[in-house]
Design a protein around this motif. Sequence first.
Motif, PDB file in Angstrom:
ATOM      1  N   SER A   1      16.187  57.369  -0.495  1.00 49.04           N
ATOM      2  CA  SER A   1      16.678  57.576   0.868  1.00 49.04           C
ATOM      3  C   SER A   1      16.983  59.042   1.158  1.00 49.04           C
ATOM      4  O   SER A   1      17.118  59.435   2.319  1.00 49.04           O
TER       5      SER A   1
ATOM      6  N   ARG B   1      23.932  60.804   5.418  1.00 46.83           N
ATOM      7  CA  ARG B   1      23.962  59.338   5.358  1.00 46.83           C
ATOM      8  C   ARG B   1      23.499  58.848   3.987  1.00 46.83           C
ATOM      9  O   ARG B   1      24.093  57.912   3.420  1.00 46.83           O
TER      10      ARG B   1
ATOM     11  N   SER C   1      25.676  56.691   1.269  1.00 46.26           N
ATOM     12  CA  SER C   1      25.238  55.358   0.845  1.00 46.26           C
ATOM     13  C   SER C   1      24.975  55.314  -0.654  1.00 46.26           C
ATOM     14  O   SER C   1      25.247  54.303  -1.308  1.00 46.26           O
TER      15      SER C   1
ATOM     16  N   GLU D   1      28.369  55.187  -2.360  1.00 45.25           N
ATOM     17  CA  GLU D   1      28.945  53.857  -2.157  1.00 45.25           C
ATOM     18  C   GLU D   1      28.321  52.839  -3.110  1.00 45.25           C
ATOM     19  O   GLU D   1      29.029  52.051  -3.754  1.00 45.25           O
TER      20      GLU D   1
ATOM     21  N   GLU E   1      33.317  58.172  -3.416  1.00 46.33           N
ATOM     22  CA  GLU E   1      32.563  58.546  -2.223  1.00 46.33           C
ATOM     23  C   GLU E   1      33.020  59.909  -1.691  1.00 46.33           C
ATOM     24  O   GLU E   1      32.189  60.726  -1.266  1.00 46.33           O
TER      25      GLU E   1
END
Length: 560
Positions: free
Chosen positions: A101, A126, A130, A133, A204
């Motif tokens: 990603s 982003r 992610s 996380e 995070e």
Amino acid sequence: MSKTMPPDTDRSVPFLRRSLAAGISTVALFCLTGVACTGQLGNSDGSSAGDLIDPVTGQPTAQDCSVVRTSPSVLRRLSRLEYQLTLQDLFQLDAPPVVDSIPEDTGQGGFRTIAALQNVSDQHLRAYLSTAEALGQELMADGARRASVLGCEPEAADCLERFVQRFGKLAYRRPLSTEEVSDLVARASEVAADRADAFRFAIEALLTSPSFLFRIEVGASGSETSPLSPLELASRLSFTLWGRSPSAELLSRAEAGELDTQEGLLAVAEEMVEDERTPRFYTAFFKQWLTFEQLRAPADPDASTPALLEDMITESELVLDEHAFTPGVDFFDALTANHTYVTPALAKFYGLDAPGDGVTRVEFPADHHRANTGLLTHASLISAKNDGDLIAVRGQWLRAAFLCEKIYIPAGLLEELESELSGLSYLEVLEKRNTQSGCAGCHARIDPLGVGFAQYDKQGRYDGSIGIDEFGIEPRFEGAANESFDSLAALAAELRRSPDLAACVAEKLFTYTQGREPATEDRCAIDAAAESFAQDGNRFRSFLTAIVRSPAFRLRRAPE
């Protein structure tokens, strides 16, 4: 001669428009109508690979290497590979996590480590969040790994604080301040749904911080040129040799003063280059340097399957790894090696007897077209990566990859070329660009090299029915001790003897590890690396330790 014309000979102008429009401006080089192709070979003035250019005068400059200089530092974001390898260590994973990603790093000259091109977009942010996380959730669900990474029982009153201190130091490559720790622990405790969620929140926050995502160096003093602090030096050392954040052990050794002297730094570096993490990181260097990270699927799906393309990449990886990291092996022997590593499918592609299952080491028969050609006939390296003219592409690739010669096309050339090339066959184009002034200067160095590969098609498959003499260009390596060659084995041997080869590889390594093109101030470090390499029997590891041995490696110069 069974063939009178190479493929795609009747579409010179459409090919050229597509090639230049696609950004293949450094390889097309159809320099006609007296327009010089600015024959910038090696450097902006055509100097040799080891020469570096004064940015003001544009001329090669002599350096007093008794004076330690370094070019300005740049703030470097972790490359996608560095990010992966660092996460693997932080979370004690068996393999680097998948980070598809995250956008691929922008390349320049093949390398994806150029700091000036490493932006941080919304997509990056982003993806970073992610990824953090997901890794946090996986960690907290894995009892054994959780205990090892956290270092304490999650329910213990001080476990979160201890974790933030320990994990944060590894992530930031420095100790967190008291305020940083207390603020993060307070926020995690306040917003978390439960105790496990507090740890996930902390992970995070740490992994989306600029202190993690960027390699921050401020130096040990406030002067323009400053020695790195011990922990900054440990970080630079680890990223240079392992492509990842320093381990807890390396940070401890730095804090204990083991890197404070040149001798101590070199001793630690010599230990590190023997670690398996070094060849893992430098596999990416080889792919970016020699441009075989990704191979272009052929238009004919029967010509090469995705599995065969992977076999081609593996072949080159294994040959380069063997010559780079086998003790006592001369790295440049990879250019003239008479063996390779093939699967049954790849053996068939090369016209070899099929070996057993899996990857097998094979020797080439003396009369085989790949005998003693080493890397130069690897399909992964010489197969077409674009729609460019293969003769020009391959000649330019060889000079750029191994001799650091760069050639540029002036702006606006495409429009002039269209009228000149209209209606010409491919052979007529070859003749014109190798005889007309303003073009022949560049092509005389490129085409006679590229034509030596003419019997290899776009996939790198050999076709002996093609006669090299059909192209009207004599195979020649301009600038070599023995310029004429009658086989790729002879070309490989001559390239291996080039006095510019070691300096060029040193320059490529500098670019890959330092995240910038070398400037005038970096010449001494590059020359010293090349000299050290030669004195140590062309062992690749000596290149790496020479980078660390350079006095400039310990310095940080503020950008202007």
